[in-house]
Design an enzyme around this catalytic site. Structure first.
Site, PDB file in Angstrom:
ATOM      1  N   CYS A  89       0.830  -1.206   0.000  1.00  0.00           N
ATOM      2  CA  CYS A  89       0.000   0.000   0.000  1.00  0.00           C
ATOM      3  C   CYS A  89       0.865   1.256   0.000  1.00  0.00           C
ATOM      4  CB  CYS A  89      -0.917   0.004   1.225  1.00  0.00           C
ATOM      5  SG  CYS A  89      -1.881   1.525   1.388  1.00  0.00           S
ATOM      6  N   HIS A 208      -8.601   7.284   2.548  1.00  0.00           N
ATOM      7  CA  HIS A 208      -8.048   8.519   1.991  1.00  0.00           C
ATOM      8  C   HIS A 208      -9.092   9.235   1.158  1.00  0.00           C
ATOM      9  CE1 HIS A 208      -7.837   6.068  -1.645  1.00  0.00           C
ATOM     10  NE2 HIS A 208      -7.553   7.158  -2.347  1.00  0.00           N
ATOM     11  N   GLN A 210      -9.309  12.947  -1.705  1.00  0.00           N
ATOM     12  CA  GLN A 210      -8.532  13.726  -2.661  1.00  0.00           C
ATOM     13  C   GLN A 210      -8.988  15.182  -2.646  1.00  0.00           C
ATOM     14  OE1 GLN A 210      -7.759  11.638  -6.552  1.00  0.00           O
ATOM     15  NE2 GLN A 210      -9.272  10.199  -5.757  1.00  0.00           N
TER      16      GLN A 210
END
Length: 401
Positions: A89, A208, A210
């Site tokens: 990852c 996560h 963006q």
């Protein structure tokens, strides 16, 4: 940025920016004492020693003459990282016994860095041109910016599992990056968002989101801005403020309400699951929110996501994690003094939209002819049914707590 948050700026091996955001109280970091590969506190001195190729260049975009929309051309994204093994990852902290990741530190709280495979690249400086030399197809640099926001170093976690203190650090990072990205002369709009779930098309499982800083107005932002300007010209009030007041008065689709934020299913919801989270005060973007608004958001937003994760259950009654897109819609950057649209209330109010393509366990809503080709939406449910289910889930979670 709050005094409770510390930002550290470094550069990755290929020159990209990386920002660590840490709670000023080191005790809020996870206890890594049992893990020899991770430090108990924040260490921000690690250097990215990888040998990386240069950042991709020649980021261009072309305008569709039929719609007026700009289409970035990012061929280098065809071979970007796709669902790597857990040990590979790129968003986990770097460990001595594994290949280094995008984050050189042995641990982190929240990290933001420039995307290695950006759709928009502010470093591109080629002059405008046209396709085949014909003015009907203008082409220019897609000189915006794409950043990755790692919510936590814990690969198995999620935004919904963050503590209020940790969620607040993410919010501080969003606000800080929004303010800084809006200072880039070419940027017109900043969009913070999260894709969660393979059904959405996520290519990395690590928690996560963006941030896209567009050098043009995306279609949805342009629509929001046009409708907000029309509403202000007719009423002198901001559009989303009136929508919020109407939803609060009806109280039919409101699912969560606080002192500074209200979450509701919009009366004209499109998606099988859709929720809007709106601030009670007119603010243009996350950078304009105050300490009290951020503090309440840090509690309410993870709670909303936890409720959404119980919207669907399997045959055994077990909750099915909801695949979703969560996006912060903000006002576009407007040159002050241009016209009445520079008045704050004539601009769209900041708000979050959470949507899901899942219409039933194991079944997705596919955008077929009407939606994909014409953009003419057909809903498979009603906003009231969505709201009723979410109210029940929220009440159940409160009882369980």
């Amino acid at each position: 940025m709050s005094a409770e948050t510390r930002r550290t700026h470094i550069h990755l091996a290929d020159g990209r920016d990386l920002f660590y955001y840490d709670d000023a109280n080191a005790a809020t970091l996870p206890d890594r004492s049992a893990d020899p590969h991770r430090n108990a506190g924040p260490d921000r001195t690690a250097v990215d020693a990888r040998e990386l190729p240069p950042m991709p260049g020649a980021a261009r975009m072309r305008r569709d003459p039929l719609t007026g929309e700009w289409i970035p051309l990012a061929s280098h994204r065809m071979n970007r990282t796709h669902l790597p093994a857990r040990a590979d990852c790129p968003l986990c902290p770097s460990k001595p016994d594994q290949a280094p990741s995008e984050i050189p530190a042995a641990d982190y709280n929240v990290v933001v860095f420039e995307n290695r495979f950006p759709s928009l690249n502010v470093r591109e400086a080629e002059p405008p041109s046209s396709v085949d030399g014909h003015e009907i197809w203008p082409e220019r640099a897609s000189n915006g910016r794409c950043e990755v926001v790692c919510f936590t170093s814990d690969h198995e976690s999620s935004f919904s599992a963050l503590t209020p203190a940790h969620a607040r650090t993410v919010i501080e990072a969003w606000a800080d990056r929004t303010a800084e990205l809006l200072e880039i002369p070419s940027v017109r709009d900043v969009f913070c968002f999260e894709n969660r779930g393979e059904e959405i098309g996520v290519t990395l499982a690590h928690p996560h989101g963006q941030i896209y800083a567009y050098p043009y107005l995306p279609p949805r932002t342009a629509q929001h801005a046009a409708r907000a300007a029309e509403h202000f010209a007719a009423t002198g009030r901001d559009l989303l403020g009136d929508i919020l007041a109407a939803e609060q008065a009806a109280d039919r689709r409101v699912i969560m309400a606080g002192e500074h934020w209200t979450a509701f299913v919009p009366a004209a919801a499109r998606w099988p699951v859709e929720v809007h989270l709106v601030p009670h005060r007119h603010v243009l973007n996350l950078a304009q929110t105050d300490d009290e608004e951020r503090a309440e958001l840090a509690t309410m937003y993870p709670a909303l996501l936890r409720a959404l994760d119980h919207f669907f259950v399997d045959a055994d009654g077990e909750a099915i994690p909801l695949p979703y897109i969560a996006g912060w819609f903000a006002a576009p950057k407007v040159e002050q003094g241009a016209d009445h649209r520079a008045i704050p209330e004539a601009q769209p109010r900041l708000h979050l939209q959470v949507i899901s393509v899942m219409r039933a366990p194991g079944k997705l809503k596919y955008l077929a002819g009407s939606e994909s080709a014409q953009g003419a939406w057909v809903s498979d449910t009603t906003p009231e049914l969505i709201a009723d289910r979410l109210k029940a889930v929220v009440e159940l979670s409160m009882v369980s707590a």
